[in-house]
Design a protein around this motif. Structure first.
Motif, PDB file in Angstrom:
ATOM      1  N   VAL A 166       5.729   7.157  -5.810  1.00  0.00           N
ATOM      2  CA  VAL A 166       4.865   7.101  -4.650  1.00  0.00           C
ATOM      3  C   VAL A 166       3.869   6.163  -4.746  1.00  0.00           C
ATOM      4  O   VAL A 166       3.203   6.158  -5.728  1.00  0.00           O
ATOM      5  CB  VAL A 166       4.125   8.664  -4.555  1.00  0.00           C
ATOM      6  CG1 VAL A 166       3.240   8.486  -3.495  1.00  0.00           C
ATOM      7  CG2 VAL A 166       5.411   9.624  -4.437  1.00  0.00           C
ATOM      8  N   VAL A 167       3.722   5.313  -3.748  1.00  0.00           N
ATOM      9  CA  VAL A 167       2.737   4.066  -3.836  1.00  0.00           C
ATOM     10  C   VAL A 167       1.570   4.544  -2.800  1.00  0.00           C
ATOM     11  O   VAL A 167       0.559   3.849  -2.924  1.00  0.00           O
ATOM     12  CB  VAL A 167       3.396   2.740  -3.426  1.00  0.00           C
ATOM     13  CG1 VAL A 167       4.435   2.346  -4.618  1.00  0.00           C
ATOM     14  CG2 VAL A 167       4.287   2.769  -2.359  1.00  0.00           C
ATOM     15  N   GLU A 168       1.601   5.106  -1.871  1.00  0.00           N
ATOM     16  CA  GLU A 168       0.850   5.423  -0.939  1.00  0.00           C
ATOM     17  C   GLU A 168       0.930   6.986  -0.308  1.00  0.00           C
ATOM     18  O   GLU A 168       1.965   7.275  -0.108  1.00  0.00           O
ATOM     19  CB  GLU A 168       1.078   4.230   0.100  1.00  0.00           C
ATOM     20  CG  GLU A 168      -0.062   4.426   1.348  1.00  0.00           C
ATOM     21  CD  GLU A 168       0.087   3.269   2.205  1.00  0.00           C
ATOM     22  OE1 GLU A 168      -0.830   3.233   3.123  1.00  0.00           O
ATOM     23  OE2 GLU A 168       0.981   2.423   2.193  1.00  0.00           O
ATOM     24  N   VAL A 169      -0.289   7.453  -0.046  1.00  0.00           N
ATOM     25  CA  VAL A 169      -0.280   8.768   0.560  1.00  0.00           C
ATOM     26  C   VAL A 169      -1.639   8.368   1.400  1.00  0.00           C
ATOM     27  O   VAL A 169      -2.636   8.314   1.031  1.00  0.00           O
ATOM     28  CB  VAL A 169      -0.509   9.881  -0.501  1.00  0.00           C
ATOM     29  CG1 VAL A 169      -0.839  11.122   0.416  1.00  0.00           C
ATOM     30  CG2 VAL A 169       0.480  10.199  -1.416  1.00  0.00           C
ATOM     31  N   GLY A 170      -1.513   9.045   2.562  1.00  0.00           N
ATOM     32  CA  GLY A 170      -2.507   8.989   3.510  1.00  0.00           C
ATOM     33  C   GLY A 170      -2.295   9.835   4.737  1.00  0.00           C
ATOM     34  O   GLY A 170      -1.415  10.401   5.168  1.00  0.00           O
TER      35      GLY A 170
END
Length: 183
Positions: A121-125
């Motif tokens: 996982v590289v991004e969560v938003g």
């Protein structure tokens, strides 16, 4: 099994003032077979229940979310078409357990439909919330993997979405750029 216990089908004898059911050898064998099938089904359901119990005991976070997947555009590719009118959301029982996120079709499934390792996982938003036609407000967030797969997630619960975003950002060691939802 219900067919066998149909009162019209059974032979009844009255001996010494007591009624007794008379079964043929075929009916007895059929009953044994049906009982064995029921015991096997009961064992299978108990195993599923124990599996669910173990998942929920070990999970850091779990619950039903509406989800869909998209691919992030590659460098130089034009942006994806607006597909907000496409209704391809599906409910998944999502479990954050150990170093992975598991997606189950239902909470009673033994095997997940999909999984993602947290290290990918590289991004969560957060995404903007929307009011549905029925007046219900849906809250959204996304998860992007290093392979470019984007999971878009939705819930009617702002608390549930905030919990997922905060927990995933903490677990994936991502900066908490925006952990509160836009209204």
């Amino acid at each position: 099994m219900l067919n066998l216990f149909n009162l019209k089908r059974l032979s009844w004898k009255d001996t010494n003032g007591q009624q007794k059911v008379v079964l043929s050898a075929t009916e007895v064998e059929s009953l044994r077979s049906e009982l064995a099938d029921l015991e096997e089904r009961e064992a299978h359901l108990k195993a599923r229940l124990e599996h669910i119990d173990e998942i929920l005991r070990c999970a850091r976070l779990s619950g039903y979310l509406q989800m869909r997947t998209r691919w992030e555009p590659l460098p130089g590719e034009p942006p994806a078409l607006d597909d907000s009118d496409v209704d391809d959301w599906r409910p998944f029982f999502v479990v954050l357990q150990g170093p992975s996120i598991f997606l189950y079709s239902t909470s009673t499934d033994i095997s997940p439909q999909d999984s993602t390792i947290l290290s990918d996982v590289v991004e969560v938003g957060c995404m903007p919330c929307h009011t549905q036609e029925d007046g219900e407000i849906r809250y959204y967030f996304y998860i992007v993997t290093r392979r470019g797969l984007r999971y878009e997630c939705s819930s009617a619960s702002k608390f549930q979405v905030d919990a997922w975003v905060t927990t995933l950002q903490d677990e994936c060691k991502l900066g908490s750029d925006s952990i509160t939802l836009e209204s």
